[in-house]
Design a protein around this motif. Structure first.
Motif, mmCIF file in Angstrom:
data_model
loop_
_atom_site.group_PDB
_atom_site.id
_atom_site.type_symbol
_atom_site.label_atom_id
_atom_site.label_comp_id
_atom_site.label_asym_id
_atom_site.label_seq_id
_atom_site.Cartn_x
_atom_site.Cartn_y
_atom_site.Cartn_z
ATOM 1 N N PRO A 99 -0.491 33.751 31.872
ATOM 2 C CA PRO A 99 -0.677 33.903 30.430
ATOM 3 C C PRO A 99 -2.126 34.125 30.034
ATOM 4 O O PRO A 99 -2.411 34.554 28.912
ATOM 5 C CB PRO A 99 -0.152 32.583 29.867
ATOM 6 C CG PRO A 99 -0.391 31.601 30.961
ATOM 7 C CD PRO A 99 -0.189 32.361 32.246
ATOM 8 N N THR A 100 -3.068 33.827 30.931
ATOM 9 C CA THR A 100 -4.486 34.027 30.619
ATOM 10 C C THR A 100 -4.965 35.429 30.981
ATOM 11 O O THR A 100 -6.069 35.813 30.597
ATOM 12 C CB THR A 100 -5.353 32.997 31.371
ATOM 13 O OG1 THR A 100 -5.293 33.254 32.782
ATOM 14 C CG2 THR A 100 -4.866 31.592 31.078
ATOM 15 N N ARG A 101 -4.128 36.150 31.710
ATOM 16 C CA ARG A 101 -4.468 37.520 32.111
ATOM 17 C C ARG A 101 -3.237 38.390 31.821
ATOM 18 O O ARG A 101 -2.433 38.670 32.718
ATOM 19 C CB ARG A 101 -4.858 37.575 33.587
ATOM 20 C CG ARG A 101 -6.075 36.702 33.917
ATOM 21 C CD ARG A 101 -6.348 36.627 35.412
ATOM 22 N NE ARG A 101 -7.485 35.759 35.693
ATOM 23 C CZ ARG A 101 -7.415 34.436 35.868
ATOM 24 N NH1 ARG A 101 -6.230 33.819 35.826
ATOM 25 N NH2 ARG A 101 -8.508 33.735 36.107
ATOM 26 N N PRO A 102 -3.076 38.805 30.583
ATOM 27 C CA PRO A 102 -1.852 39.513 30.176
ATOM 28 C C PRO A 102 -1.528 40.692 31.090
ATOM 29 O O PRO A 102 -2.407 41.480 31.455
ATOM 30 C CB PRO A 102 -2.183 39.988 28.758
ATOM 31 C CG PRO A 102 -3.204 39.010 28.262
ATOM 32 C CD PRO A 102 -4.031 38.655 29.467
ATOM 33 N N GLY A 103 -0.257 40.791 31.451
ATOM 34 C CA GLY A 103 0.205 41.875 32.308
ATOM 35 C C GLY A 103 0.298 41.510 33.765
ATOM 36 O O GLY A 103 1.014 42.154 34.533
ATOM 37 N N LEU A 104 -0.436 40.466 34.185
ATOM 38 C CA LEU A 104 -0.420 40.066 35.591
ATOM 39 C C LEU A 104 0.779 39.170 35.863
ATOM 40 O O LEU A 104 0.904 38.076 35.314
ATOM 41 C CB LEU A 104 -1.709 39.335 35.958
ATOM 42 C CG LEU A 104 -1.755 38.766 37.395
ATOM 43 C CD1 LEU A 104 -1.526 39.855 38.436
ATOM 44 C CD2 LEU A 104 -3.079 38.034 37.634
ATOM 45 N N GLN A 105 1.680 39.654 36.700
ATOM 46 C CA GLN A 105 2.812 38.869 37.172
ATOM 47 C C GLN A 105 3.159 39.358 38.564
ATOM 48 O O GLN A 105 2.724 40.422 38.991
ATOM 49 C CB GLN A 105 4.021 39.008 36.243
ATOM 50 C CG GLN A 105 4.631 40.404 36.213
ATOM 51 C CD GLN A 105 5.893 40.461 35.376
ATOM 52 O OE1 GLN A 105 5.931 39.971 34.251
ATOM 53 N NE2 GLN A 105 6.946 41.060 35.931
ATOM 54 N N CYS A 106 3.954 38.555 39.268
ATOM 55 C CA CYS A 106 4.329 38.950 40.623
ATOM 56 C C CYS A 106 5.774 38.561 40.894
ATOM 57 O O CYS A 106 6.227 37.477 40.509
ATOM 58 C CB CYS A 106 3.405 38.294 41.647
ATOM 59 S SG CYS A 106 3.596 38.951 43.324
ATOM 60 N N GLY A 107 6.489 39.472 41.552
ATOM 61 C CA GLY A 107 7.885 39.233 41.890
ATOM 62 C C GLY A 107 8.343 40.207 42.949
ATOM 63 O O GLY A 107 7.536 40.773 43.694
ATOM 64 N N GLY A 108 9.649 40.420 43.006
ATOM 65 C CA GLY A 108 10.225 41.316 43.997
ATOM 66 C C GLY A 108 10.415 42.717 43.469
ATOM 67 O O GLY A 108 9.854 43.103 42.435
ATOM 68 N N GLN A 109 11.233 43.480 44.153
ATOM 69 C CA GLN A 109 11.406 44.895 43.838
ATOM 70 C C GLN A 109 12.203 45.136 42.558
ATOM 71 O O GLN A 109 12.210 46.249 42.047
ATOM 72 C CB GLN A 109 12.086 45.607 45.014
ATOM 73 C CG GLN A 109 11.163 45.821 46.206
ATOM 74 C CD GLN A 109 10.024 46.781 45.899
ATOM 75 O OE1 GLN A 109 10.254 47.973 45.688
ATOM 76 N NE2 GLN A 109 8.795 46.281 45.868
ATOM 77 N N ASN A 110 12.849 44.110 42.008
ATOM 78 C CA ASN A 110 13.591 44.320 40.759
ATOM 79 C C ASN A 110 12.685 44.287 39.532
ATOM 80 O O ASN A 110 13.138 44.522 38.409
ATOM 81 C CB ASN A 110 14.708 43.288 40.616
ATOM 82 C CG ASN A 110 14.172 41.860 40.469
ATOM 83 O OD1 ASN A 110 12.967 41.627 40.448
ATOM 84 N ND2 ASN A 110 15.095 40.906 40.382
ATOM 85 N N GLY A 111 11.388 43.995 39.723
ATOM 86 C CA GLY A 111 10.435 44.030 38.630
ATOM 87 C C GLY A 111 10.294 42.728 37.872
ATOM 88 O O GLY A 111 9.411 42.606 37.017
ATOM 89 N N ALA A 112 11.139 41.740 38.136
ATOM 90 C CA ALA A 112 11.066 40.462 37.441
ATOM 91 C C ALA A 112 10.125 39.519 38.172
ATOM 92 O O ALA A 112 10.063 39.506 39.412
ATOM 93 C CB ALA A 112 12.455 39.832 37.345
ATOM 94 N N ALA A 113 9.385 38.720 37.409
ATOM 95 C CA ALA A 113 8.500 37.730 38.018
ATOM 96 C C ALA A 113 9.330 36.610 38.647
ATOM 97 O O ALA A 113 10.400 36.246 38.143
ATOM 98 C CB ALA A 113 7.564 37.155 36.962
ATOM 99 N N PHE A 114 8.833 36.072 39.762
ATOM 100 C CA PHE A 114 9.515 34.950 40.399
ATOM 101 C C PHE A 114 9.484 33.724 39.480
ATOM 102 O O PHE A 114 8.521 33.501 38.730
ATOM 103 C CB PHE A 114 8.836 34.595 41.724
ATOM 104 C CG PHE A 114 9.115 35.575 42.829
ATOM 105 C CD1 PHE A 114 10.383 36.102 43.013
ATOM 106 C CD2 PHE A 114 8.115 35.967 43.703
ATOM 107 C CE1 PHE A 114 10.646 37.008 44.038
ATOM 108 C CE2 PHE A 114 8.356 36.860 44.728
ATOM 109 C CZ PHE A 114 9.622 37.383 44.887
ATOM 110 N N THR A 115 10.551 32.920 39.537
ATOM 111 C CA THR A 115 10.635 31.688 38.754
ATOM 112 C C THR A 115 10.954 30.520 39.674
ATOM 113 O O THR A 115 11.448 30.703 40.797
ATOM 114 C CB THR A 115 11.719 31.779 37.661
ATOM 115 O OG1 THR A 115 12.998 31.979 38.283
ATOM 116 C CG2 THR A 115 11.432 32.917 36.699
ATOM 117 N N SER A 116 10.661 29.304 39.178
ATOM 118 C CA SER A 116 10.919 28.110 39.982
ATOM 119 C C SER A 116 11.070 26.909 39.055
ATOM 120 O O SER A 116 10.536 26.894 37.938
ATOM 121 C CB SER A 116 9.767 27.864 40.955
ATOM 122 O OG SER A 116 9.942 26.641 41.648
ATOM 123 N N THR A 117 11.790 25.903 39.526
ATOM 124 C CA THR A 117 11.928 24.654 38.768
ATOM 125 C C THR A 117 10.857 23.649 39.162
ATOM 126 O O THR A 117 10.788 22.562 38.591
ATOM 127 C CB THR A 117 13.309 24.030 39.010
ATOM 128 O OG1 THR A 117 13.492 23.812 40.412
ATOM 129 C CG2 THR A 117 14.411 24.939 38.485
#
Length: 657
Positions: A240-258
């Motif tokens: 959130p401090t660097r808008p646009g920066l996210q990382c995930g897999g080939q589906n384009g969605a950012a990885f999530t975790s609990t």
């Protein structure tokens, strides 16, 4: 292993496990201008105020001095962005001609914080005068464009444009997505193809690919801290401090975790790869802010996403994101500082004025830009697992041969150290050699004393470096002067002006010149002498792109007396005529041009550099008489006469050394 998390509002500062160390085969933002020593620093000017002043000054210059921008009555220059960095403001413009976008018509105006214009840079070098009715259809142009790729997934709508070559060329730009054939096999491509709207031929020097790739290697950074987003008890790998920066897999969605712990430490795990990626890009972002005064990757406070899981031995920038593949043995992902820093360096190049240009010379400089930002990020990060150096991909490599490029001595890996006429036809990764070598010499010198390797020079000179942070500041300011059709000669002129405006006409400026000399890139017209003190360039200095040459004598007899060579003939309105090519030795050139009263003819001296004609001196006043005085090196030259307005008989006289 679990790690304690410090949670701010909506942000989780998370400690994570990075990639496992790899065993290698044996053998292998500042906005304040520079202040002179001893001088009191002036109160900083708020960025909004400085950019407003810059915009007003640039707009006034465009309106009052159309000739500076080779603006015809059918042109419009439209402001595209204003960027503030290190006390300098850069106002970028794009051009239209009779309502059509102009490829290669861009310009940049540079000001200080008071709004005083310090320089202007223009991609084209004469006014446009061409028709706007195509002779082939958009459908036919698309068919030609599709033939440039091995397989095609999609074809964009052809866009009719005017290409700023000579008086203008009408062409379609067609973007084709698919795969191309390479020595390593099929590779992804997002190709921009320009098709001449009169002949149907491809304008090959403008063809460029958004997919800019570099083979790479994995990395080990251990436990690092990254910023993620927290919402409803779930964490997302989106910064959130660097808008646009996210990382995930080939589906384009950012990885999530609990949980607040990311990564397993396994070098092939994609979440672990994202840990490395988020760490690296955050370091590059911080380096841009702290060292170079740039706001984000794009200069306007934004970064771009990273996708892991590319099924290829590769990593690349595709124009809107970075794709990360794996090593040839499929044991590690390619997330090291110099690889990811390199790929985001392509993004920086794309999001500076002029964008990314076609052709091998500009392509090589783009690859070099990636290498430079990779090195800058390594030195800034100061990570003990990946100390700063000037090799690319040294942590691991696909076949056990060590790094893929060496900036201190490119020839050690088969790339050219020196600029030459062969560079425009050299493969782009190899063509990165001369500018990489220049940056190393600028930062470290030919015989560093800080443990970095010695570096040979092409002219057997000795260069003393100014340090990587200063070198980075100068290179960033150079990119902010970039226009389409970028060349080594243009980069030299821009970097010398940048050094003078940032640090004064002293040591830094002189070292920039010495480093370019050491890699055989010649000087162009209007280059500062770099013999003054250490103060930044004062307000009111002449613009680098519009030098005022002084003839060696007062011509008389319609530019005949006192000149050993002559030419004359009719020049139509908007026309360009050239003399025969001539060979000259080192020394002083002098020329005089005269035309009928009320005409405005311009005079250019071109030199063959790297297989293309490059303007080394010009006289572009607003009268019928022009004069050039220029000191140059041995080579092939020609004079070029362009009618900005009016027609009639032109008379040219010149002396060559």
């Amino acid at each position: 292993m679990k790690h304690k998390v410090a949670v701010a509002t909506g942000i989780a500062a998370v400690t994570v496990a990075g990639s496992i160390a790899l065993t290698m085969p044996q053998g292998n933002a500042a906005t304040t201008p520079a202040v002179p020593a001893g001088a009191a620093a002036a109160d900083p000017v708020p960025t909004a105020v400085a950019t407003s002043r810059a915009t007003s000054s640039a707009s006034a210059l465009v309106a009052k001095k159309p000739k500076l921008f080779f603006r015809s009555g059918k042109d419009k220059l439209v402001k595209s962005q204003v960027v503030s960095q290190n006390g300098l403001q850069y106002v970028a413009y794009e051009r239209t001609y009779q309502g059509l976008p102009v490829q290669g018509g861009d310009a940049v105006v540079v000001t200080d914080t008071s709004g005083t214009v310090l320089g202007n840079y223009v991609a084209q070098d004469q006014a446009l005068s061409t028709g706007t009715t195509p002779k082939i259809s958009a459908k036919a142009a698309a068919k030609v464009a599709r033939k440039q790729l091995t397989t095609v997934r999609s074809t964009g709508k052809p866009a009719l444009k005017v290409v700023a070559q000579g008086a203008g060329v009408l062409a379609y730009e067609v973007v084709v997505d698919g795969t191309k054939r390479t020595e390593q096999g099929p590779a992804p491509s997002n190709l921009h193809v320009f098709v001449d709207a009169a002949t149907g031929k491809v304008l090959t020097d403008l063809t460029r690919d958004d997919v800019v790739d570099a083979t790479g290697r994995g990395a080990y950074y251990g436990n690092v801290t990254i910023d993620t987003t927290s919402s409803g008890g779930r964490f997302t790998m989106s910064d959130p401090t660097r808008p646009g920066l996210q990382c995930g897999g080939q589906n384009g969605a950012a990885f999530t975790s609990t949980t607040d712990t990311w990564g397993t430490g396994t070098a092939t795990d994609q979440v672990t790869g994202c840990v490395d990626a988020m760490y690296v890009v955050s370091q590059e972002w911080n380096m841009l802010r702290d060292w170079l005064g740039r706001n984000g990757i794009d200069g306007n406070g934004r970064a771009f996403p990273v996708r892991q899981g590319l099924d290829d031995v590769n990593a690349f920038w595709n124009g809107s994101r970075v794709e990360i593949g794996h090593s040839s043995d499929n044991r590690r992902l390619l997330n090291s500082i110099d690889v990811l820093g390199h790929e985001f360096g392509h993004a920086i190049n794309q999001f500076t004025p002029g964008g990314s240009s076609g052709g091998n010379e500009a392509g090589g400089m783009n690859e070099s830009t990636g290498d430079i930002f990779g090195a800058l990020t390594e030195f800034y990060a100061h990570n003990p697992n990946d100390p700063g150096d000037y090799t690319v991909g040294e942590l691991a490599d696909l076949v056990g041969d060590g790094p893929i490029r060496n900036m201190a001595d490119p020839s050690k890996l088969g790339d050219p150290n020196c600029f030459s006429s062969s560079i425009p036809s050299t493969e782009v990764h190899a063509a990165a050699g001369p500018q990489n070598h220049w940056f190393y010499l600028l930062a470290e010198g030919s015989r560093p004393t800080d443990g970095q390797p010695t570096s040979p020079t092409c002219n057997n000179s000795s260069v003393t470096g100014i340090g990587i942070e200063k070198a980075g500041k100068i290179y960033m300011a150079t990119l902010m002067r970039k226009t389409s059709g970028w060349t080594h000669v243009k980069a030299r002129a821009a970097s010398v002006a940048a050094a003078a405006q940032l640090f004064g006409n002293g040591t830094e400026c002189a070292t920039v010149k010495a480093a370019w000399n050491a890699v055989s890139v010649p000087a162009a017209a209007g280059e500062p002498a770099c013999t003054g003190g250490g103060n930044p360039t004062p307000s009111g200095s002449p613009t680098p792109s519009t030098p005022t040459p002084t003839p060696t004598q007062s011509p008389s007899g319609d530019c005949q007396d006192g000149f050993s060579s002559h030419d004359s003939g009719a020049v139509a309105a908007g026309q360009t005529v050239v003399t025969d090519t001539f060979t000259a030795g080192s020394g002083r050139h002098a020329a005089c041009l005269t035309g009928p009263a009320a005409t405005d003819f311009d005079l250019y001296l071109d030199k063959s550099v790297g297989g293309r004609w490059t303007t080394v001196a010009r006289s572009t006043g607003e009268t019928s008489r022009e004069a050039i005085a220029y000191t140059g090196t041995t080579g092939s030259y020609r004079y070029r006469i362009v009618s900005y307005s009016g027609s009639g008989n032109a008379v040219l006289g010149w002396n060559a050394p």
